[in-house]
Every structure is written in structure tokens, then in C-alpha cells.
Design a protein around this motif. Structure first.
Motif, short mmCIF file in Angstrom:
data_model
loop_
_atom_site.label_atom_id
_atom_site.label_comp_id
_atom_site.label_asym_id
_atom_site.label_seq_id
_atom_site.Cartn_x
_atom_site.Cartn_y
_atom_site.Cartn_z
N PHE C 137 -11.45 -25.27 27.33
CA PHE C 137 -12.34 -26.27 27.94
C PHE C 137 -13.24 -25.69 29.02
N CYS C 154 -9.48 -17.01 26.51
CA CYS C 154 -9.06 -17.88 27.62
C CYS C 154 -9.62 -17.25 28.88
N HIS C 155 -10.03 -18.06 29.84
CA HIS C 155 -10.75 -17.54 31.00
C HIS C 155 -10.04 -17.79 32.33
#
Ligand SMILES: Cc1cc2nc3c(=O)[nH]c(=O)nc-3n(C[C@@H](O)[C@@H](O)[C@H](O)COP(=O)(O)OP(=O)(O)OC[C@H]3O[C@@H](n4cnc5c(N)ncnc54)[C@H](O)[C@@H]3O)c2cc1C
Ligand code: SF4
Lengths: 735, 78, 325
Positions: C137, C154-155
């Protein structure tokens, strides 16, 4: 003062005097000229209870056999509820009641909207049980941001449109105003959505005794909440009792039982047991109110000699799903020619509620930023510029004087021109801003008992939100009866007590104080009547002071308080009284100054000190009034720098519904706070709960601009925005 | 004793639904004419319906002074 | 929270015996500062929770360095005489974690193994990649606090304040499991999401971290510099830990590690190369900071973190150089 008013009227300006701006010195209940307790620093009478953890808040209520309830909330920002199956929840061990809040076919309008609820023997079971409820939703299009709602192609989510335009407000001749301007500023400003973050969350404990309901509720209006319970549950109001012994804040968001209150009562009825239903922090952020955001696009003109000439503003904001977002603009300063249009923009988010000075902080921030920009254009000191453009001075409009004395106290003469030239990454700056508020109350009733053993009880159906109302009642009673504060027993926070209005709009002190003064005075008159024969003077020659009831002007001719009360034999004095005009007023003014330090290599701004110069008529308790200012300014620091309800732009779900990422100032973020409380005893009591929060953010934002030489026209002033503003300037942007 | 009465400019017993509420209806204030002169026509009122205790009525539509009026075709209106 | 069985392990052996190989089914509980909120928010739903408060909680001298038990509380770490004298960067980082309450209960092991703070990860409503969902998201969402280095798919940013200085000191972890014990450099312990999406480290579900092994400080001058917005109860926006071996005013050797900028503690060989053999100065620190962030690729709303991180590196270097060894 009279001259000032006369001059203002002669110049054709409206004087700011409120009627009754001055208390009536001839009132039989007039405030004493020389007071023993009024305007002094009196500790909270419930302070020890609170610090010892013994004060029982609604949250702390424990009743025999009490159940705990939780509410299932919508995970969707906009959806139609197709079906709700409570069966799996009801089947769980420990679950005693369950109900549907949204009926199938109806819609939920935001993430966090109430859907169903469960009461169980423990909070953990109740939490698990709401997860067992199966709900089918028909997911509908939604709007997560103001920008999305304003797009022409936006889906029609709200009945009657996603945007509601207000009437145009117009005064004077804009064209002429701009023609008279030597400089024009055109800028955009914005403020965020702030949530109330009451430390005690919303909710109550409900208990039925037959068809009678008792609710221990965290509310700002015990009487109003009684009415809310009764109409919502369709039961007689006489069968409802609402109690709020101690309260952990409401800030405008707690005026009725709310969905959770009524749900709690229904669950208690079904389960035939008391039910505890207080919200958690996430629910507070999502569904218990907020301050709407504000956006403004403004064009304003100033003449070469520093007089405001014109203001043209287009504003909008969101109060969430279908709620208003208005705010006053321009704020305080006199623009002779002005026009303003506002749009309410609806998005799928929790609705706003009144929040500490609704509208004012937004209007103040935007106007005061603009004022500094205009002052910069005419190269004038911001205070001198403001003084030129303020409405005429009056008891409820003291800004000119306050700016002057505040500037002196704050060391404003050390303020540098925009942009701290000092070497190193830490830049310092100062800013200021003004505020105004009403703060007049009325309508409170009270009852006073003087008991034969000397005891005194003062009763009033107001509520103490944590601001010191209980202590205020004790001070006024003690002052009037010539007794120490500790001799007074105060009862409040109960709808069975004499009526008092809700605590909002800073009306509590001005509504309650006169009622207590009148009632205590009447009780004393009554006592005087009983001891008059013994003293051999008519009752109206008798007064009380220093623990004695005595002949006026001659304390030696009298009885000790205890002896006087003993003459009551077996029958106490019990009198009712109420608020009367002439002891309180409406209309306050104040100014604030802030000094900040901004690290231009990290974008981190820190407030180093704030000064507030504030009046509230006659100060009842100096200590409590100062603590209102302190709390209000800390809240203002949060509004300026930290607080922000962040909705994910793609899902309209709040990403920071906690106190980890929804930042409120902690101890180390609180600046040095200085307060100049301007006592106006001749005006009577005025409220102070709201005004001191209005100008804090504006003063801080102006101080940041003064420090770094670039304006951040949007709050909260995060490192992200500070660095972006500095980058913008490096790239050739203008101030 | 004269008994206090609320003075809501926004919700009146004759025109509006008996279930419409806003904070001002629970707070007894005395106005500040100075403020009134400068306030303008802004509106930040947060309404709720006392039947649902929500900002929308039993029919799911918004509860406010513009919608909850006689003759608006809302059968939840009283 | 989901009901679970609770096992109180008195020692390493008992703790190990209570673990299983299946991911997420059995979880160790140390101070609980992180795990309890994961449980309450239904982010972690183990069947069994094993208290590991019984692991070694002492700090002892070993091989010229220190051996720190995983159950050591953060407060005991930053107040330890040798740590605060010789491993300043570590003491400074430990002293800044969260709030006094968190430092009084939080442990070294729990700190290193804490899960990411990404607000999508932490809110149950978002079924994101890391939780087995279909999307991250943060990519087109609210990514102001997300990764500027090493992100994808993924961050997250790495949350542990301790891991960063530990890498600066070239520390190792003692890991025990059913296959015996081993020592792993902290630097190799953490894994990027493109390699390990559902976890952040190489630790297997049936293994425990029992000790941190700090090599001799060799008179390193060190510092941790954190940029926090709020001074209390807040997370750093970015921070850096550095350890310098100085010869006079010349940097003989440098280790530069960044926190809160990448999914793992981010060591910068580029910055270290800039520093090596040079005389420390403001200009050199700036150059090293620029090198450290040269490869940053910010997301839509976190470009400002590049500047913040640069400042953290620069200030950590200058602070370390000015510090006594
Ligand atoms: C408001 C707030 C602010 C914070 N700020 C910071 C900060 O600035 N910097 C920072 O670093 N942290 C911060 N924290 C995180 C804080 O939880 C950790 O720092 C703390 O050290 C965790 O330790 P614990 O012992 O409580 O861990 P626990 O919660 O008990 O465990 C954390 C995780 O580690 C696992 N675990 C624990 N011990 C072992 C072991 N020996 N072997 C294998 N796995 C193990 C657990 O299973 C769990 O998954 C903050 C937390 C909060 C709530
Ligand atoms: S950054 Fe990782 S944890 Fe956060 S939303 Fe993306 S996938 Fe999930």
C-alpha cells in the motif's frame, strides 16, 4: 475607555462593546470589591484524589456483574450493509447480548462507522465476539481526499452532491479596494484535520433498575445526555440519570450519549446486567469527531501606508461525511472591502464535531499568516501593522494594548527581520497572532444547604471536564460565606442536581459562577435571619467573614460559624438560586507570541517559548485559568507541528489511528510557557477554555517563517514541508 | 424564577424535525455582539439525529438544518 | 487477541524446546513492548508464546570486547559503564529508544527482532504484501516514512535503534537452535524484502538470539545521530551510527551505517571509502554524507528523508570525530 468608544463611533466604526460587557456593581450579589479567595491561586479540591489515582472516572466504574461491550465497525469507507449475522457471536461462551446498529439495506459512510455490538463477560471475549459477526457489504465508490471529491469526474457519493457551496459574503467594493492597494498578495493556505484526543475516551457504563437507567458517562452535558438517552431509547426522561463524577476531557466532542451510549444501554437491557462500553483510541480517532480541514486561496491588498484595502477569498474544507467545515475569515482584522466564498467538501471519513473554538484556529492561522505577508510587503513591523488594522479598542477587543505589553514582555524588539541571518543550521524566529471569543454563559441553577453542624453543601448539575469547575464552586461559596475552601462540599456531575447547561463554548464558568454566588448569598441571608435575634440587629445588617457571622463592619459582634449554625437546631437551610445577569459577561480577546528554533538541515521545528496575553473578565481561580491557557497552548503546539489525521488516499482508511503516529506533544515538546492573565474584575466572569488555543499555531507558523525566511503555509509544519519550502526557495521561489 | 431556554438560531421547534440536534442546543450562552459583527455567515455546526445518535438520520441521509425540515419528504421527520 | 498457550522458559534450553519450525506459530516474548501490540492488533496470532525473560541478562567482558545477554534491558545497556565509555554510538542509540517505560522493559533481543512499524503493516485492515496480501500500500499511498534505499517489493524501514550501531562496531549475534549454535555478524543477519518478504532476518522460527558479541572497541570514536521530529515518544525519521579509527586527525578506518532509511540497517561502503585516509572536516563529512545517499531513490512523498539522512550522517561523523575515544 469611554473616549475610545466615542471616538470609534464618531469615526463610524462599530464599537466592540458587548452588552452586558460590564458587570452590574449595584447587583445585590455583586462580586466583593476586596476578595479573599477570588483571583488567587487555589489548588484543585480534587487534585489529591486525581494524583493518588482515587478519582473515579466513568471509565473506572465497576458495577456488580458488569459486562464489557465492543462495537464492530465498518472496514469500508462506503458500503451498503446486505446482511448482519450475530449468530456466531451470540454462540460464544461469555457473550450475553448482541445487536445490530446498522440495519440491512442501510449504508455505512466511513471506515469506523458503527455496524453491530456485543456485550460479554470480559473485554477480550467481547473483542473476539465482534470479529465473529459476519457482515456482508456491497462496497460502493468512495472519496478519500478533498482533491478526489472536487474532481469533476468524482462519483456522486453524497445525496445532494459531494460539495456544498455557501452563499457569497461580500462587503464594500472589491475593485476599488484592489485599486487602492500598493501591494497585492495572492497565496494558498491550508490546515489539517485534527482529532480531539480526549485522554478519557467516549462512552459510559449503563445499568438498569427496572425501567430506570443510570449512565456513568464521560460527557460535557449530564442533562443533555439524559435527554439524548431518553429520546433515543424512547423512555421517559424522568427515568434516566446521568452521572459524571470526574472527566478526562471532551473538547467539544461529548454532548450526548452517542451511538456507543445508546448501544451500551440497549445491551444492558438485553443482558439484564450493567455494561461498560468505552471506546479505544482507534475508535476515538475514527468516529468521535474532529476539527475540519481548511483550504484557502486568497488575494489581499495593502496600501503603501500599511492599511488593509481588500480581501478576496475562496475557501473549502472537509468535515467528513456530510458535515460542515466553515470558519470565520478574515479573522479579526478590518478589511474594508471583502468577499468570501466557502465550499463544504464531503469525503468518506468520520464527521467533525465542535472542537475547542470551532473554526477559529483555522481562520486565525490563515489570516495571521496573510497579515505577516502583507506586513513584509510594506516593510512594517508585524505588530505595528496589526495595530493599524485592528478594530477599535473595547473591553472585549483589547488587542492593541495586549500586543504592546506582550511585545515588551516577550522581547519582541529583539526580533530580526524575516530570515535569521545567524550562521549555523539552527534558525530562530518570532511570531504573533490574536484571538477573540464569546465565552458568555447563563441559565445555571444551584442549591445550597447550610447544615446545623456547620456543614455547607453546594449542588449544581454542571460537570467538571477536568478544568476545575468543582473547585470554582467551592471558591465562590467559601468567599461568599467567609469560610475556607475546605469547608465546602461540592456536588456536581449528576442530572439529578439542579439544571445547568452543557459545558461548551467556554460558558461553564460564566454560567455557573453567578449561580453559585447568588445561591450562596441567599443561603447566607437565610442564616442571617436565624441569628439576627441573637445579635440584636436586623438580618440585612449581618454578614460573614473569617469563619464568623457578625454585624457588618464589626466582626467582634457576632458568632462563630459553628455557633451560628447551631441555632438552626434540627432544620438545615436549603435554598435554590440561579444565574443572574450582572455578574458575568461575554467577549474576550487575547494575543500570543511564539519563538521557534528551526533546523534547516533537517526541517525540524521546535517551539522554544510561548507567551499568551489573555483576558477572561473576572478571574475566579488564577491557577485554574492559567492551567486552561497552558493546556490550550500545548494543544496549539500539536496543531501547529504534529497532529494530523492521515487517511490513506487509496482506501480512505486512517493509517495513524493511535498515539504512536498521530503525534501529540510530549513533555519534551512543550515549550516554556508564559501567561499574562489580564484580570477585568469589573466585567464579571467570562470563559477561558477555548480562546487560548486559537492563536498558538498561527504565532508558531509566523515564527517559523521569521526564522527561515520562507513561509510554510500549511500546518502541521513537518520536516517534510519545511525542507520542501526551503528547496522551493533555493529553486528561485519567492517568499 | 425565569427558566432558561435555549436559543438556537439554527433549529426551531416549528420548522425542524424534533430529533435534530447540535451542540448549541445544549449550551446556554450569551452572545458577544462584537463577535457577531465580525463573524460573517460561516457555519461549522455539527448536527446529529437524536434517534440514531449519528450525523445521519434513520433513513441514512445526512441530518442537518437544511434537510431535516417539514415538507422535505423524509418520513423520519417529526 | 487470539488465545494462546503461555510457556515460561527458565533458560535457553527450555526456551528452545518450546519453539517449533513453523513460522508464526510459536513466538518468544521478551519485554513485550513490541509483541504485545502485535498480538492485540491481530498482526501476530501465535498458538503459543514463550517467555524468554529467563535468557542471559548480563553484560560481561569477553575477548577484549563485551558479551551482552539478549534479555538485557535497554536501560541497563545504556547505563553500563563500559558501553557508555567505549561504545558511545550504542549507548546513545539505546538511550534514545522510545520512552523510559519502553527502555525499562524492552530488551536487546526484542529490540533486534522487533517487527517493522510500517503503518499499513501495523493496521489490520490492510492486507499488504508482507502479510500475504497482494500489494504494498505504501507504493502509491502514504509513504512519507518509508524506505529511500533498498526498498521493493516491500518498502519498510528497519526499526531497531541498536542494530545500526552494532553494525558500526562489527558486532555478531550468538544464535542457538536445534542444529546447535552459531555466530553471525549483525550485518549479515538482516535480509532485504526481495529475499525475505515475510520476515526481516535470517533467524528461523525454531532459533533464538541469545547474545550480542561486541568485538574490542579499539579506541573507536563513535556516535549515533538521530533526527526525530517530536522529542518524546516518537521514531527517528532517519539516523546514522558511525565508528571511526583515527590516526591523529586522519580517518584510518570508518564504518558508516544508516537506520530508518532502508528495510535493513544500511551500511554505506561509499561513504566509508570517501572517509578513509582523509582528514576529518566539515567538508569531508558533507562529502561522505552525499556519498551515503547517492543511490537513494525516494518514493512519492519521502524525498525529504534524503536530506534528513544526509544530515544525520554528517552530524554523526562530526560528533564522533569530536568525541573522546
Ligand atoms: C512508542 C514506541 C516507540 C519506540 N521507539 C523505538 C525506537 O526509537 N527505537 C527502537 O529501536 N525501538 C523502539 N520501540 C520498539 C520497542 O518495542 C523495542 O525497542 C524494544 O526493545 C523491544 O524489546 P522487547 O523486549 O520488549 O521485545 P518483545 O516485544 O518482547 O519482542 C519483540 C520481537 O522479538 C522477538 N524476540 C524477543 N526476544 C527474542 C530472542 N531472544 N530471540 C528471538 N526472538 C526474540 C519476539 O518474538 C517479538 O517478535 C518503540 C516502541 C514503541 C511502542
Ligand atoms: S511497505 Fe511492506 S509492510 Fe508496508 S505496506 Fe508495503 S508490503 Fe506492507
Amino acid at each position: 475607555m469611554a473616549d475610545e468608544t466615542a471616538r470609534a463611533e464618531a469615526e463610524g466604526q462599530v464599537a466592540e462593546v458587548a452588552a452586558p460587557a460590564t458587570a452590574n456593581p449595584n447587583s445585590p450579589y455583586a462580586w466583593p470589591k476586596e476578595s479573599r479567595l477570588l483571583s488567587t491561586r487555589v489548588n484543585r479540591i480534587d487534585g489529591t484524589l486525581k494524583v493518588a489515582g482515587k478519582a473515579k472516572y466513568s471509565y473506572d466504574m465497576q458495577r456488580p456483574g458488569m459486562l464489557y461491550a465492543r462495537i464492530l465497525r465498518s472496514p469500508h469507507p462506503h458500503a451498503r450493509v446486505v446482511s448482519v449475522d450475530l449468530g456466531p457471536a451470540r454462540a460464544m461462551r461469555g457473550v450475553k447480548a448482541a445487536l445490530t446498529i446498522v440495519q440491512p439495506g442501510a449504508k455505512v459512510m466511513y471506515v469506523g462507522d458503527e455496524v453491530a455490538a456485543v456485550a460479554a463477560t470480559s473485554e477480550d471475549i467481547a473483542r473476539d465476539a465482534i470479529r465473529a459477526i459476519t457482515v456482508r457489504y456491497e462496497v460502493l465508490p468512495f472519496l478519500a481526499t478533498v482533491e478526489q471529491a472536487l474532481r469533476p469526474e468524482a462519483p456522486a457519493v453524497f445525496e445532494g452532491g459531494n460539495v456544498k457551496e455557501s452563499q457569497v459574503e461580500e462587503e464594500g467594493n472589491l475593485q476599488a479596494g484592489f485599486a487602492a492597494a500598493a501591494h497585492i498578495v495572492e497565496q494558498a493556505y491550508n490546515t489539517q484535520v485534527q482529532t480531539h484526543v480526549s485522554l478519557e475516551t467516549h462512552g459510559c457504563v449503563c445499568e438498569w433498575d427496572g425501567d430506570k437507567l443510570t449512565a456513568w458517562a464521560s460527557t460535557q452535558a449530564v442533562h443533555g445526555t439524559r435527554e439524548g438517552f431518553a429520546t433515543s431509547l424512547e423512555i421517559p426522561q424522568a427515568n434516566v440519570r446521568v452521572i459524571t463524577e470526574h472527566m478526562g476531557g471532551g473538547f467539544g466532542s461529548k454532548f450526548g450519549p452517542d451511538v456507543q451510549g445508546v448501544t451500551c444501554a440497549k445491551l444492558a437491557r438485553e443482558a439484564k446486567a450493567p455494561v461498560h462500553l468505552l471506546l479505544d483510541r482507534r475508535e476515538e480517532h475514527l468516529a468521535s469527531g474532529n476539527r475540519p480541514s481548511a483550504y484557502a486561496r486568497i488575494k489581499a491588498g495593502v496600501s503603501a501606508d500599511g492599511m488593509l484595502t481588500a480581501f478576496d477569498g475562496e475557501t473549502w474544507g472537509t468535515g467528513g461525511a456530510g458535515a460542515a467545515s466553515g470558519f470565520p475569515l478574515p479573522y479579526i482584522y478590518a478589511f474594508p472591502n471583502r468577499r468570501r466564498v466557502h465550499k463544504d467538501v464531503y469525503i468518506n471519513a468520520g464527521q467533525q464535531r465542535a472542537m475547542r473554538a470551532p473554526g477559529h484556529p483555522q481562520g486565525c492561522f490563515i489570516t495571521e499568516m496573510l497579515m505577516d505577508e502583507l506586513a513584509d510587503r510594506v516593510k512594517m513591523d508585524p505588530i505595528e501593522f496589526r495595530i493599524r488594522n485592528l478594530p477599535p479598542q473595547a473591553p472585549n477587543a483589547m488587542w492593541r494594548e495586549y500586543f504592546k505589553i506582550g511585545a515588551q514582555r516577550f522581547g519582541w524588539d529583539k526580533r530580526h527581520a524575516t530570515g535569521d541571518q545567524a550562521p549555523g543550521p539552527i534558525k530562530r524566529g518570532m511570531g504573533c497572532a490574536a484571538n477573540r471569543w464569546g465565552g458568555g454563559g447563563r441559565g445555571t441553577q444551584a442549591q445550597c444547604e447550610i447544615l446545623p453542624d456547620g456543614g455547607v453543601v453546594m449542588r449544581c448539575g454542571t460537570q467538571d471536564l477536568g478544568v476545575g469547575t468543582r473547585t470554582l464552586m467551592a471558591i465562590i461559596t467559601a468567599e461568599t460565606l467567609g469560610l475556607p475552601v475546605s469547608a465546602i462540599k461540592v456536588e456536581l456531575g449528576d442530572s439529578n442536581l439542579p439544571f445547568s447547561g452543557g459545558s461548551g463554548g467556554s460558558t461553564t464558568a460564566p454560567a455557573v459562577s453567578p449561580a453559585i454566588r447568588v445561591t450562596a448569598s441567599k443561603a447566607l441571608q437565610e442564616l442571617a435571619g436565624r441569628v439576627a435575634p441573637a445579635l440584636g440587629v436586623p438580618a440585612d445588617q449581618i454578614t460573614a467573614s473569617d469563619g464568623r457571622v457578625h454585624v457588618k463592619g464589626d466582626p467582634s459582634r457576632g458568632l462563630s460559624w459553628a455557633d451560628a449554625c447551631r441555632r438552626l437546631q434540627t432544620t438545615p437551610i436549603s435554598v435554590n438560586g440561579q444565574w443572574e445577569a450582572g455578574l458575568s459577561a461575554s467577549g474576550t480577546s487575547g494575543v500570543q507570541f511564539a519563538e521557534v528554533e528551526v533546523d534547516v538541515e533537517t526541517g525540524v521545528a521546535k517551539v522554544s517559548r510561548i507567551l499568551c496575553v489573555q483576558d477572561c473578565g473576572l478571574v475566579v481561580n488564577q491557577l485554574a485559568a492559567e492551567s486552561q491557557c497552558i493546556g490550550a497552548m500545548i494543544m496549539g503546539v500539536g496543531y501547529a507541528l504534529y497532529e494530523d489525521r492521515i487517511l490513506d488516499r487509496n482506501t480512505a482508511t486512517m493509517v495513524n489511528p493511535n498515539m504512536e503516529w498521530y503525534l501529540v506533544p510530549g513533555m519534551s515538546d512543550v515549550p516554556a510557557i508564559d501567561i499574562m492573565l489580564m484580570n477585568q474584575p469589573e466585567r464579571g466572569v467570562i470563559g477561558i477554555g477555548e480562546p487560548p488555543t486559537i492563536s498558538t499555531a498561527a504565532a508558531i507558523a509566523n515564527a517559523v517563517a521569521n526564522a527561515i525566511g520562507v513561509r510554510v503555509r500549511s500546518i502541521p509544519i513537518t520536516p517534510q514541508k519545511v525542507l520542501a519550502a526551503l528547496d522551493g526557495e533555493r529553486a528561485g521561489g519567492t517568499l | 424564577m425565569t427558566h432558561p431556554v435555549p436559543e438556537s438560531r439554527l433549529v426551531t421547534p416549528d420548522l425542524h424535525c424534533a430529533h435534530l440536534r447540535h451542540k448549541g442546543m445544549y449550551v446556554l450562552s450569551t452572545p458577544d455582539p462584537g463577535e457577531a459583527a465580525h463573524a460573517g455567515r460561516w457555519d461549522a455546526t455539527a448536527y446529529w439525529c437524536t434517534r440514531t445518535q449519528k450525523a445521519s438520520g434513520p433513513d441514512g441521509n445526512a441530518a442537518n438544518a437544511a434537510c431535516c425540515v417539514a415538507g422535505n419528504g423524509r418520513n423520519c421527520c417529526h | 487477541m487470539k488465545p494462546f498457550a503461555y510457556v515460561k522458559a527458565a533458560n535457553e534450553h527450555q526456551a528452545l524446546a518450546a519453539l517449533t519450525r513453523e513460522r508464526g506459530k510459536v513466538l518468544p516474548l521478551a519485554g513485550g513492548m513490541d509483541l504485545v501490540s502485535l498480538l492485540k492488533d491481530h498482526i501476530a496470532e501465535p498458538d503459543r508464546v514463550v517467555s524468554v525473560k529467563g535468557l542471559d541478562a548480563t553484560i560481561t567482558a569477553a575477548d577484549g570486547g563485551l558479551r551482552i545477554g539478549a534479555a538485557t534491558r535497554l536501560v541497563d545497556l545504556h547505563q553500563h559503564a563500559v558501553v557508555s565509555a567505549q561504545y558511545k554510538a550504542l549507548a546513545e542509540a539505546a538511550a534514545e529508544v522510545g520512552t523510559p517505560q519502553i527502555r525499562n522493559l524492552g530488551t536487546v533481543g526484542g529490540n533486534l527482532l522487533q517487527r517493522p512499524r510500517c503503518w499499513y503493516y501495523r493496521n489490520e485492515e490492510f492486507a499488504c504484501l508482507k502479510k500475504g496480501g497482494a500489494r504494498c500500500f505504501s507504493v502509491d499511498g502514504e509513504n512519507q516514512f518509508h524506505a529511500i534505499l533498498g526498498g521493493g517489493p516491500c518498502h519498510i524501514v528497519h526499526p531497531s535503534s541498536l542494530a545500526v550501531p552494532l553494525i558500526a562496531f562489527n558486532a555478531a549475534l550468538r544464535i542457538v537452535g536445534p542444529r546447535g549454535e552459531k555466530q553471525v555478524p549483525v550485518e549479515e543477519f538482516f535480509e532485504l524484502p526481495d529475499r525475505n518478504l515475510y520476515g526481516e532476518t535470517m533467524l528461523r522460527p525454531d532459533e533464538l538470539v541469545t547474545h550480542v558479541i561486541l568485538p574490542p572497541a579499539r579506541a573507536a570514536r563513535s556516535a549515533t545521530y538521530e533526527v526525530r521530529f517530536k522529542q518524546s515518544h516518537d521514531w527517528p525519521i532517519a539516523f546514522a551510527s558511525v565508528a571511526l579509527q583515527m590516526q591523529g586527525s586522519t580517518v584510518a578506518e570508518a564504518r558508516v551505517v544508516l537506520g530508518a532509511v532502508a528495510p535493513i540497517p544500511w551500511r554505506s561502503p561509499a561513504a566509508e571509502a570517501v572517509l578513509k585516509g582523509q582528514t576529518m572536516s566539515d567538508a569531508l563529512a558533507v562529502k561522505a554524507a552525499e556519498a551515503a545517499l547517492a543511490d537513494a531513490s525516494p518514493m512519492s512523498h519521502n524525498a525529504y528523508k534524503v536530506q534528513v539522512a544526509r544530515t544525520a550522517v554528517k552530524r554523526a561523523l562530526l560528533q564522533a570525530a569530536a568525541a573522546t575515544a
